[in-house]
Design a protein around this motif. Structure first.
Motif, PDB file in Angstrom:
ATOM      1  N   GLY A  63       2.783   9.713   4.156  1.00  0.00           N
ATOM      2  CA  GLY A  63       1.768   8.761   3.701  1.00  0.00           C
ATOM      3  C   GLY A  63       1.328   7.861   4.840  1.00  0.00           C
ATOM      4  N   THR A  64       2.276   7.512   5.696  1.00  0.00           N
ATOM      5  CA  THR A  64       1.950   6.646   6.841  1.00  0.00           C
ATOM      6  C   THR A  64       0.926   7.338   7.740  1.00  0.00           C
ATOM      7  OG1 THR A  64       4.268   5.959   6.734  1.00  0.00           O
ATOM      8  CG2 THR A  64       3.005   5.200   8.629  1.00  0.00           C
ATOM      9  N   THR A  92       1.910   0.353   5.275  1.00  0.00           N
ATOM     10  CA  THR A  92       0.471   0.035   5.217  1.00  0.00           C
ATOM     11  C   THR A  92       0.033  -0.592   6.540  1.00  0.00           C
ATOM     12  OG1 THR A  92       0.749  -0.425   2.849  1.00  0.00           O
ATOM     13  CG2 THR A  92      -1.311  -1.157   3.873  1.00  0.00           C
ATOM     14  N   ASP A 177      -5.071   2.667  -0.080  1.00  0.00           N
ATOM     15  CA  ASP A 177      -3.671   3.063   0.037  1.00  0.00           C
ATOM     16  C   ASP A 177      -3.227   3.450  -1.374  1.00  0.00           C
ATOM     17  OD1 ASP A 177      -0.931   3.306   0.099  1.00  0.00           O
ATOM     18  OD2 ASP A 177      -0.639   1.740   1.601  1.00  0.00           O
ATOM     19  N   CYS A 179      -0.746   5.488  -2.000  1.00  0.00           N
ATOM     20  CA  CYS A 179       0.577   6.120  -1.814  1.00  0.00           C
ATOM     21  C   CYS A 179       1.478   6.005  -3.037  1.00  0.00           C
ATOM     22  CB  CYS A 179       1.268   5.525  -0.590  1.00  0.00           C
ATOM     23  SG  CYS A 179       0.552   6.143   0.940  1.00  0.00           S
ATOM     24  N   GLN A 180       1.193   5.027  -3.925  1.00  0.00           N
ATOM     25  CA  GLN A 180       2.019   4.866  -5.128  1.00  0.00           C
ATOM     26  C   GLN A 180       1.211   5.192  -6.394  1.00  0.00           C
ATOM     27  OE1 GLN A 180       3.923   1.000  -5.277  1.00  0.00           O
ATOM     28  NE2 GLN A 180       4.775   1.198  -3.240  1.00  0.00           N
ATOM     29  N   GLU A 219       9.468  14.904   3.431  1.00  0.00           N
ATOM     30  CA  GLU A 219       8.333  13.999   3.687  1.00  0.00           C
ATOM     31  C   GLU A 219       7.005  14.728   3.446  1.00  0.00           C
ATOM     32  OE1 GLU A 219       8.768  10.851   4.578  1.00  0.00           O
ATOM     33  OE2 GLU A 219      10.827  10.800   5.323  1.00  0.00           O
ATOM     34  N   TYR A 338       8.466  -5.957  -3.118  1.00  0.00           N
ATOM     35  CA  TYR A 338       9.331  -5.998  -1.950  1.00  0.00           C
ATOM     36  C   TYR A 338       9.801  -7.427  -1.785  1.00  0.00           C
ATOM     37  CZ  TYR A 338       7.296  -1.443  -1.505  1.00  0.00           C
ATOM     38  OH  TYR A 338       6.909  -0.154  -1.784  1.00  0.00           O
TER      39      TYR A 338
END
Ligand SMILES: Cc1ncc(COP(=O)(O)O)c(C=O)c1O
Length: 415
Positions: A63-64, A92, A177, A179-180, A219, A338
């Motif tokens: 994802g990065t 991110t 983003d 990614c989630q 990954e 986080y």
């Protein structure tokens, strides 16, 4: 794992359930030695683009990398400023820095935990200046602001109409983003229809880290876009800057996704709509159970324009440590996503942000707890999670009443 413990995430069960199909992918790859590129990769890219409602998907190594390649392919250049939020995974901002740009932050919405369009507007209007040559320049860093990265955190999309309107007004590139947020949906009031995550910005980044709603056995990531030039540029970047073998137009990266992983992802993609639906059911059930608790716990807020896919189920409480300890003692897994906003991380000390710069993100970071959430979570397991939280809430209330009573007695005696 003991019989009564409840994991934060169960990654074993879905892999056991799909074992035959997944091993068939390995066999096929071994028998054809098709490890890099080829039909498995292309088939997955086609299927994932169709799932997201985009014309292109480019499979990459994480994802990065997806975010870095999307930013670079969309035209973000070294020295630019890219605006995002402080309450996201560091990947991110790593991707922004790796694309040569500088991250700057705007605060989040108190209810959705996503980028607050009003804070973005305020940033663009009051913290940027239009230079003589028409460029939008950040007052903070004196660099050109060229892109926005809204993060669809926990599986819920950002209020994209508002973000896209500001982006259009200020001529900024929007890279989602996502990614989630595989499969999350947003109802655009502007277009009067639902959009999938990854289909609204100039391009988007997805992660296939194993714990994601769609996870590889290792990954993985993908760039999605409706722009063929961005897709082609992302393909070059993932493959050492070459479109034709050994003809390098630019320097690129080794950022391809293994064929085996794409084969695995194709198998799992077929189950994703059903898995996401189960996550939504589990979220409904949590909400129902928490409603009986009345106060103390803030369940996730889903606006009418959102269909979230609950990558994480995040509640808010003012005694997080106590609650997490209680759940731990009961064998229930939790997490914090986080604990420290990015502007206060040591890694970003050089950006010179201070505590208090993003009060909403800071407040939220101190109070959030992620509860067990995965498609195979049973109603019984959920009831136990909520029961433990309820027990904890009652214990806290009793302690509070007792200490109030003691101070009242002391005060009466003194009087
Ligand atoms: C919001 C967000 N952005 C980016 C990433 C990076 O993805 P990956 O771990 O696949 O590189 C993640 C993954 O954890 C994420 O949650």
């Amino acid at each position: 794992m003991s019989v009564s413990s409840i994991p934060f995430l169960d990654l074993v069960t879905p892999h056991v359930e799909l074992e035959q199909e997944l091993t068939a992918v390995f066999q096929q790859a071994l028998r054809t030695a098709g490890f890099i590129g080829g039909p498995m990769v292309e088939n997955f890219e086609r299927a994932f683009a169709a799932f997201c409602g985009t014309q292109h998907a480019v499979a990459v190594s994480s994802g990065t990398d997806a975010l870095r390649f999307a930013l670079m392919a969309a035209g973000v250049r070294s020295g630019d400023v890219v605006v995002t939020v402080p309450n996201t995974f560091i990947a991110t901002t790593e991707a922004i820095s790796q694309a040569g740009a500088l991250p700057e932050f705007v605060d989040i919405d108190e209810r959705t935990y996503n980028m607050d369009p009003e804070k973005l507007r305020e940033y663009l209007e009051t913290q940027c200046t239009v230079s003589a040559d028409g460029k939008l320049v950040s007052n903070r860093s004196n660099r050109p602001v060229t892109a926005i990265v809204p993060v669809h955190l926990y599986g819920q999309m950002v209020d994209m109409d508002a973000i896209l309107e500001l982006a259009e007004q200020y001529r900024l590139i929007v890279i989602e983003d996502a990614c989630q947020a595989h499969g999350a949906e947003y109802f655009s009031r502007k277009h009067s229809r639902w959009f999938k995550a990854g289909s609204m910005g100039r391009a988007a980044a997805f992660s296939f880290y194993p714990g994601k709603n769609l996870g590889a056995c290792g990954e993985g990531g993908a760039v999605t876009t409706n722009d063929a030039r961005i897709a082609d540029a992302a393909k070059m970047l993932r493959d050492h800057g070459q479109a034709k073998k050994y003809y390098h137009d630019v320097e690129g990266y080794n950022g391809r996704l293994d064929a085996i992983q794409t084969g695995i992802l194709s198998v799992k993609l077929k189950h994703l709509p059903e898995w996401n639906a189960k996550r939504r059911e589990r979220a409904e059930e949590y909400k129902r159970l928490f409603a009986a608790l009345e106060g103390g716990i803030q369940a996730p807020y889903e606006p009418s324009w959102s269909r979230a896919v609950y990558h994480l189920y995040v509640i808010r409480t003012n005694d997080r440590e106590g609650m997490m300890n209680q759940l731990k003692k009961a064998g229930i897994g939790t997490g914090i996503h986080y604990p420290i906003p990015l502007h206060l991380q040591k890694a970003y000390a050089s950006l010179n942000y201070r505590p208090g710069d993003f009060p909403v993100a800071e407040r939220v970071a101190a109070e959030i707890v992620s509860l067990p959430m995965f498609p195979q979570l049973t109603a019984g397991q959920q009831a136990r999670v909520v029961e433990e939280i309820l027990t904890f809430a009652l214990m806290t209330a009793r302690k509070h009443i007792e200490s109030e009573a003691i101070s009242l007695t002391t005060a009466t005696r003194r009087a």
